[in-house]
Motif scaffolding. Sequence first.
Motif, PDB file in Angstrom:
ATOM      1  N   ASP A   1       7.835  11.798  -2.689  1.00  0.00           N
ATOM      2  CA  ASP A   1       7.097  11.290  -1.536  1.00  0.00           C
ATOM      3  C   ASP A   1       7.446   9.812  -1.385  1.00  0.00           C
ATOM      4  O   ASP A   1       6.747   8.944  -1.914  1.00  0.00           O
ATOM      5  CB  ASP A   1       5.598  11.491  -1.734  1.00  0.00           C
ATOM      6  CG  ASP A   1       4.783  11.146  -0.501  1.00  0.00           C
ATOM      7  OD1 ASP A   1       5.276  10.389   0.365  1.00  0.00           O
ATOM      8  OD2 ASP A   1       3.637  11.624  -0.415  1.00  0.00           O
ATOM      9  N   PRO A   2       8.550   9.518  -0.684  1.00  0.00           N
ATOM     10  CA  PRO A   2       8.994   8.129  -0.570  1.00  0.00           C
ATOM     11  C   PRO A   2       7.924   7.196  -0.002  1.00  0.00           C
ATOM     12  O   PRO A   2       7.803   6.056  -0.453  1.00  0.00           O
ATOM     13  CB  PRO A   2      10.205   8.208   0.364  1.00  0.00           C
ATOM     14  CG  PRO A   2      10.693   9.620   0.240  1.00  0.00           C
ATOM     15  CD  PRO A   2       9.468  10.446  -0.023  1.00  0.00           C
ATOM     16  N   ALA A   3       7.128   7.656   0.948  1.00  0.00           N
ATOM     17  CA  ALA A   3       6.091   6.798   1.534  1.00  0.00           C
ATOM     18  C   ALA A   3       5.038   6.426   0.487  1.00  0.00           C
ATOM     19  O   ALA A   3       4.602   5.270   0.422  1.00  0.00           O
ATOM     20  CB  ALA A   3       5.440   7.484   2.733  1.00  0.00           C
ATOM     21  N   LEU A   4       4.648   7.380  -0.335  1.00  0.00           N
ATOM     22  CA  LEU A   4       3.685   7.090  -1.395  1.00  0.00           C
ATOM     23  C   LEU A   4       4.288   6.122  -2.403  1.00  0.00           C
ATOM     24  O   LEU A   4       3.630   5.181  -2.844  1.00  0.00           O
ATOM     25  CB  LEU A   4       3.231   8.374  -2.087  1.00  0.00           C
ATOM     26  CG  LEU A   4       2.246   8.188  -3.236  1.00  0.00           C
ATOM     27  CD1 LEU A   4       0.942   7.550  -2.755  1.00  0.00           C
ATOM     28  CD2 LEU A   4       1.981   9.516  -3.928  1.00  0.00           C
ATOM     29  N   ASP A   5       5.559   6.330  -2.772  1.00  0.00           N
ATOM     30  CA  ASP A   5       6.211   5.435  -3.728  1.00  0.00           C
ATOM     31  C   ASP A   5       6.264   4.004  -3.202  1.00  0.00           C
ATOM     32  O   ASP A   5       5.999   3.058  -3.943  1.00  0.00           O
ATOM     33  CB  ASP A   5       7.627   5.930  -4.055  1.00  0.00           C
ATOM     34  CG  ASP A   5       7.628   7.165  -4.936  1.00  0.00           C
ATOM     35  OD1 ASP A   5       6.607   7.427  -5.607  1.00  0.00           O
ATOM     36  OD2 ASP A   5       8.645   7.873  -4.942  1.00  0.00           O
ATOM     37  N   VAL A   6       6.586   3.835  -1.926  1.00  0.00           N
ATOM     38  CA  VAL A   6       6.622   2.497  -1.323  1.00  0.00           C
ATOM     39  C   VAL A   6       5.232   1.877  -1.351  1.00  0.00           C
ATOM     40  O   VAL A   6       5.059   0.713  -1.726  1.00  0.00           O
ATOM     41  CB  VAL A   6       7.172   2.551   0.117  1.00  0.00           C
ATOM     42  CG1 VAL A   6       6.922   1.250   0.859  1.00  0.00           C
ATOM     43  CG2 VAL A   6       8.658   2.877   0.095  1.00  0.00           C
ATOM     44  N   PHE A   7       4.218   2.665  -0.975  1.00  0.00           N
ATOM     45  CA  PHE A   7       2.849   2.161  -0.978  1.00  0.00           C
ATOM     46  C   PHE A   7       2.453   1.688  -2.374  1.00  0.00           C
ATOM     47  O   PHE A   7       1.958   0.575  -2.559  1.00  0.00           O
ATOM     48  CB  PHE A   7       1.875   3.236  -0.485  1.00  0.00           C
ATOM     49  CG  PHE A   7       0.436   2.867  -0.685  1.00  0.00           C
ATOM     50  CD1 PHE A   7      -0.191   1.975   0.178  1.00  0.00           C
ATOM     51  CD2 PHE A   7      -0.289   3.384  -1.742  1.00  0.00           C
ATOM     52  CE1 PHE A   7      -1.518   1.611  -0.018  1.00  0.00           C
ATOM     53  CE2 PHE A   7      -1.617   3.037  -1.949  1.00  0.00           C
ATOM     54  CZ  PHE A   7      -2.227   2.138  -1.070  1.00  0.00           C
ATOM     55  N   LEU A   8       2.672   2.538  -3.380  1.00  0.00           N
ATOM     56  CA  LEU A   8       2.266   2.203  -4.748  1.00  0.00           C
ATOM     57  C   LEU A   8       3.032   0.998  -5.288  1.00  0.00           C
ATOM     58  O   LEU A   8       2.487   0.172  -6.016  1.00  0.00           O
ATOM     59  CB  LEU A   8       2.439   3.402  -5.671  1.00  0.00           C
ATOM     60  CG  LEU A   8       1.511   4.581  -5.403  1.00  0.00           C
ATOM     61  CD1 LEU A   8       1.896   5.772  -6.271  1.00  0.00           C
ATOM     62  CD2 LEU A   8       0.058   4.202  -5.590  1.00  0.00           C
ATOM     63  N   THR A   9       4.296   0.893  -4.928  1.00  0.00           N
ATOM     64  CA  THR A   9       5.124  -0.224  -5.391  1.00  0.00           C
ATOM     65  C   THR A   9       4.668  -1.543  -4.782  1.00  0.00           C
ATOM     66  O   THR A   9       4.744  -2.590  -5.430  1.00  0.00           O
ATOM     67  CB  THR A   9       6.600   0.039  -5.035  1.00  0.00           C
ATOM     68  OG1 THR A   9       6.998   1.260  -5.659  1.00  0.00           O
ATOM     69  CG2 THR A   9       7.498  -1.083  -5.531  1.00  0.00           C
ATOM     70  N   ASN A  10       4.170  -1.510  -3.558  1.00  0.00           N
ATOM     71  CA  ASN A  10       3.780  -2.733  -2.857  1.00  0.00           C
ATOM     72  C   ASN A  10       2.346  -3.163  -3.133  1.00  0.00           C
ATOM     73  O   ASN A  10       1.936  -4.236  -2.688  1.00  0.00           O
ATOM     74  CB  ASN A  10       3.998  -2.576  -1.354  1.00  0.00           C
ATOM     75  CG  ASN A  10       5.477  -2.532  -1.019  1.00  0.00           C
ATOM     76  OD1 ASN A  10       6.295  -3.148  -1.690  1.00  0.00           O
ATOM     77  ND2 ASN A  10       5.824  -1.781   0.004  1.00  0.00           N
ATOM     78  N   GLU A  11       1.586  -2.372  -3.832  1.00  0.00           N
ATOM     79  CA  GLU A  11       0.203  -2.721  -4.159  1.00  0.00           C
ATOM     80  C   GLU A  11       0.160  -3.494  -5.472  1.00  0.00           C
ATOM     81  O   GLU A  11       1.066  -3.418  -6.290  1.00  0.00           O
ATOM     82  CB  GLU A  11      -0.646  -1.446  -4.296  1.00  0.00           C
ATOM     83  CG  GLU A  11      -0.885  -0.723  -2.995  1.00  0.00           C
ATOM     84  CD  GLU A  11      -1.685  -1.546  -2.000  1.00  0.00           C
ATOM     85  OE1 GLU A  11      -2.748  -2.073  -2.376  1.00  0.00           O
ATOM     86  OE2 GLU A  11      -1.233  -1.674  -0.854  1.00  0.00           O
ATOM     87  N   GLU A  12      -0.927  -4.212  -5.663  1.00  0.00           N
ATOM     88  CA  GLU A  12      -1.176  -4.840  -6.962  1.00  0.00           C
ATOM     89  C   GLU A  12      -1.384  -3.723  -7.980  1.00  0.00           C
ATOM     90  O   GLU A  12      -1.766  -2.616  -7.614  1.00  0.00           O
ATOM     91  CB  GLU A  12      -2.439  -5.708  -6.883  1.00  0.00           C
ATOM     92  CG  GLU A  12      -2.304  -6.906  -5.970  1.00  0.00           C
ATOM     93  CD  GLU A  12      -1.333  -7.944  -6.503  1.00  0.00           C
ATOM     94  OE1 GLU A  12      -1.303  -8.161  -7.734  1.00  0.00           O
ATOM     95  OE2 GLU A  12      -0.592  -8.526  -5.695  1.00  0.00           O
ATOM     96  N   PRO A  13      -1.172  -4.005  -9.252  1.00  0.00           N
ATOM     97  CA  PRO A  13      -1.435  -2.964 -10.255  1.00  0.00           C
ATOM     98  C   PRO A  13      -2.888  -2.477 -10.162  1.00  0.00           C
ATOM     99  O   PRO A  13      -3.799  -3.240  -9.862  1.00  0.00           O
ATOM    100  CB  PRO A  13      -1.191  -3.679 -11.588  1.00  0.00           C
ATOM    101  CG  PRO A  13      -0.230  -4.774 -11.247  1.00  0.00           C
ATOM    102  CD  PRO A  13      -0.621  -5.218  -9.858  1.00  0.00           C
ATOM    103  N   PHE A  14      -3.066  -1.201 -10.404  1.00  0.00           N
ATOM    104  CA  PHE A  14      -4.376  -0.569 -10.316  1.00  0.00           C
ATOM    105  C   PHE A  14      -5.156  -0.740 -11.620  1.00  0.00           C
ATOM    106  O   PHE A  14      -4.565  -0.876 -12.688  1.00  0.00           O
ATOM    107  CB  PHE A  14      -4.231   0.917  -9.997  1.00  0.00           C
ATOM    108  CG  PHE A  14      -3.763   1.187  -8.596  1.00  0.00           C
ATOM    109  CD1 PHE A  14      -4.669   1.506  -7.603  1.00  0.00           C
ATOM    110  CD2 PHE A  14      -2.412   1.118  -8.274  1.00  0.00           C
ATOM    111  CE1 PHE A  14      -4.248   1.753  -6.310  1.00  0.00           C
ATOM    112  CE2 PHE A  14      -1.981   1.364  -6.980  1.00  0.00           C
ATOM    113  CZ  PHE A  14      -2.902   1.669  -5.997  1.00  0.00           C
ATOM    114  N   ASP A  15      -6.479  -0.689 -11.520  1.00  0.00           N
ATOM    115  CA  ASP A  15      -7.345  -0.725 -12.694  1.00  0.00           C
ATOM    116  C   ASP A  15      -7.508   0.659 -13.306  1.00  0.00           C
ATOM    117  O   ASP A  15      -7.734   0.785 -14.509  1.00  0.00           O
ATOM    118  CB  ASP A  15      -8.742  -1.246 -12.325  1.00  0.00           C
ATOM    119  CG  ASP A  15      -8.706  -2.700 -11.895  1.00  0.00           C
ATOM    120  OD1 ASP A  15      -7.900  -3.472 -12.445  1.00  0.00           O
ATOM    121  OD2 ASP A  15      -9.480  -3.063 -11.000  1.00  0.00           O
ATOM    122  N   ALA A  16      -7.434   1.697 -12.466  1.00  0.00           N
ATOM    123  CA  ALA A  16      -7.681   3.055 -12.959  1.00  0.00           C
ATOM    124  C   ALA A  16      -6.973   4.085 -12.087  1.00  0.00           C
ATOM    125  O   ALA A  16      -6.754   3.859 -10.893  1.00  0.00           O
ATOM    126  CB  ALA A  16      -9.176   3.351 -12.982  1.00  0.00           C
TER     127      ALA A  16
END
Length: 151
Positions: free
Chosen positions: A7-22
């Motif tokens: 899911d390239p769109a999800l990968d881009v979203f996750l890569t561009n976010e700050e690290p998650f807490d959980a």
Amino acid sequence: ADILLADPALDVFLTNEEPFDAVTIWLAGSDPKRSQRCQNLSSLRISSAEHYRLRVQNRGYLLASRVLRSGGWLQIVDRGEAPTEDFLREDTLTSHREQAGPAGMEVGEMNYRIYTEPPSGGVGMVASPGSSGRNPKLDQLAMTSVISRKP
């Protein structure tokens, strides 16, 4: 999104976010027919609901390792045999340690809550052997939560 599919769109979203807490994965089981009839899963050669659950959990550990901040938490919740005895708790924790190791995650605590399966109307639970290969007894069911930490 399906964690097992590209899911390239999800990968881009996750890569561009700050690290998650959980990260939380709840009840990763699947209708057994999904792996047989869902065309987008056919290339994954998933043979059973148990295989699907393990693949989702393995990917969950890898994803959590990638997107969590140091000290972040992964929670995986499953339903199954109540881990009321030491050997059952150890079987569950051993399985999760095997999954967490390749992702560099550390398995921490495990808790469970007894529950009763609805008499009808939902997707029935498919029992999966634990890491010991023992077939579970389903006379007392629980929601079991395993919490792991990214060092």
